[in-house]
Motif scaffolding. Structure first.
Motif, mmCIF file in Angstrom:
data_model
loop_
_atom_site.group_PDB
_atom_site.id
_atom_site.type_symbol
_atom_site.label_atom_id
_atom_site.label_comp_id
_atom_site.label_asym_id
_atom_site.label_seq_id
_atom_site.Cartn_x
_atom_site.Cartn_y
_atom_site.Cartn_z
ATOM 1 N N THR A 1 0.797 -1.232 0.000
ATOM 2 C CA THR A 1 0.000 0.000 0.000
ATOM 3 C C THR A 1 0.824 1.274 0.000
ATOM 4 O O THR A 1 0.379 2.311 -0.516
ATOM 5 N N GLN A 2 2.046 1.212 0.583
ATOM 6 C CA GLN A 2 2.859 2.422 0.698
ATOM 7 C C GLN A 2 4.189 2.328 -0.032
ATOM 8 O O GLN A 2 4.932 3.306 -0.093
ATOM 9 N N GLY A 3 4.516 1.137 -0.536
ATOM 10 C CA GLY A 3 5.668 1.005 -1.410
ATOM 11 C C GLY A 3 7.022 0.868 -0.740
ATOM 12 O O GLY A 3 8.049 1.081 -1.379
ATOM 13 N N PHE A 4 7.071 0.516 0.539
ATOM 14 C CA PHE A 4 8.374 0.334 1.186
ATOM 15 C C PHE A 4 8.276 -0.764 2.242
ATOM 16 O O PHE A 4 7.183 -1.098 2.721
ATOM 17 N N TYR A 5 9.433 -1.343 2.561
ATOM 18 C CA TYR A 5 9.509 -2.340 3.624
ATOM 19 C C TYR A 5 9.902 -1.642 4.931
ATOM 20 O O TYR A 5 10.851 -0.866 4.960
ATOM 21 N N THR A 6 9.158 -1.929 5.982
ATOM 22 C CA THR A 6 9.437 -1.292 7.263
ATOM 23 C C THR A 6 10.830 -1.662 7.775
ATOM 24 O O THR A 6 11.487 -0.854 8.430
ATOM 25 N N TYR A 7 11.259 -2.881 7.487
ATOM 26 C CA TYR A 7 12.587 -3.342 7.897
ATOM 27 C C TYR A 7 13.269 -3.982 6.695
ATOM 28 O O TYR A 7 12.679 -4.841 6.026
ATOM 29 N N SER A 8 14.488 -3.572 6.435
ATOM 30 C CA SER A 8 15.190 -3.986 5.223
ATOM 31 C C SER A 8 15.363 -5.492 5.119
ATOM 32 O O SER A 8 15.355 -6.047 4.013
ATOM 33 N N PHE A 9 15.485 -6.182 6.260
ATOM 34 C CA PHE A 9 15.712 -7.629 6.192
ATOM 35 C C PHE A 9 14.446 -8.404 5.798
ATOM 36 O O PHE A 9 14.490 -9.611 5.611
#
Length: 284
Positions: free
Chosen positions: A202-210
């Protein structure tokens, strides 16, 4: 086939909610502090954690226009749990003091609210520790202390959170959590993966890179499995520490829910199978 242990297995008692609830008032007392001091300390932690949450939410909204992602981070969600617990426990403790240390409201409230309170206690003794370990081992970087705000917010949410929790684990009479809590808390922990990937969709990013499969590839499964195993180990350690503390310094014996669970397990293992009726001449 009749499973006589099913009712015991799914009862409130199985989840540590007995009747009467907390008759020795362990949730509002401490072996080291008076109820008044305990209530004041819990209220202090409640106020500080609430101010921290509001400040972070407002600052990120005004400065970074990033308020929509606030509830996507496990750090913020677990910290909200800390806020909720300390406000709930401080109010109960203060009312306990005002009542002459005879009783507190939660003892008379519906059992579902009692269950939610003890389950909340279990979550706040596990999730903030996971947040702290993951942050300082995988996510911390030179930018962690790059500004005063960044340093303060990271210390508050990734260090002081654990100090608050260790206070509850080591210096109060609360706990240990029953073994049955390991399942619902694990479900809550696992559900966060859904939140993380919904956020990406929905927002296009991962909250945590792993959690990004395009970056971690095969390591993603290892991270997820490792955190699941780490959760179970941490639950066991926290329960063991609380049990040891109860045996060493708490004035009252371990919670009877431990005995209830043992009895329920015995009943569950011995399945009552109805025996077929013996045939008689009248049945012919």
């Amino acid at each position: 086939m009749k499973l006589t242990g099913l009712r015991s297995h799914l009862s409130y008692e199985w989840f540590g909610v007995l009747a009467p609830f907390d008759p020795t008032c362990r949730l509002v007392t401490s072996p080291f502090f008076s109820p008044l001091s305990l209530g004041a300390l819990r209220l202090l932690f409640a106020v500080y954690s609430l101010v921290t949450t509001i400040t972070v939410l407002v600052f990120e909204s005004v400065r970074f226009h990033d308020v929509h992602s606030f509830f996507s981070y496990f750090t913020d969600l677990s910290y909200i749990g800390v806020v909720a617990y300390f406000w709930a426990s401080s109010v109960q403790t203060i009312v306990f003091v005002l009542s002459g240390e005879k009783a507190y409201p939660l003892q008379k409230w519906p059992r579902i609210l009692q269950f939610l309170h003890v389950l909340l206690y279990t979550t706040i003794t596990i999730f903030p520790i996971i947040v702290t370990v993951v942050f300082w081992s995988l996510l911390a970087s030179p930018s962690t202390f790059s500004t005063r705000y960044s340093a303060w917010s990271n210390v508050s949410q990734h260090a002081m959170n654990c100090s608050f929790i260790l206070f509850e684990i080591l210096l109060t009479n609360a706990g240990p959590s029953p073994w049955s809590h390991i399942i619902p808390c694990f479900v809550l922990f696992a559900c966060y993966l859904g939140v993380a990937y919904i956020t990406h969709a929905t927002q296009g990013f991962y909250t945590y890179s792993f959690l990004d499969p395009s970056v971690e590839h095969g390591w993603l499964a290892a991270y997820i499995i490792g955190m699941g195993i780490g959760y179970c180990i941490l639950f066991t350690i926290v329960k063991g520490v609380c049990t040891l503390r109860c045996r060493l310094v708490s004035p009252s014996p371990l919670d009877p829910s431990e005995r209830v669970q043992s009895e329920a397990i015995d009943e569950w293992e011995h399945i009552d199978v109805e025996q077929p009726k013996e045939s008689t001449g009248s049945d012919a």
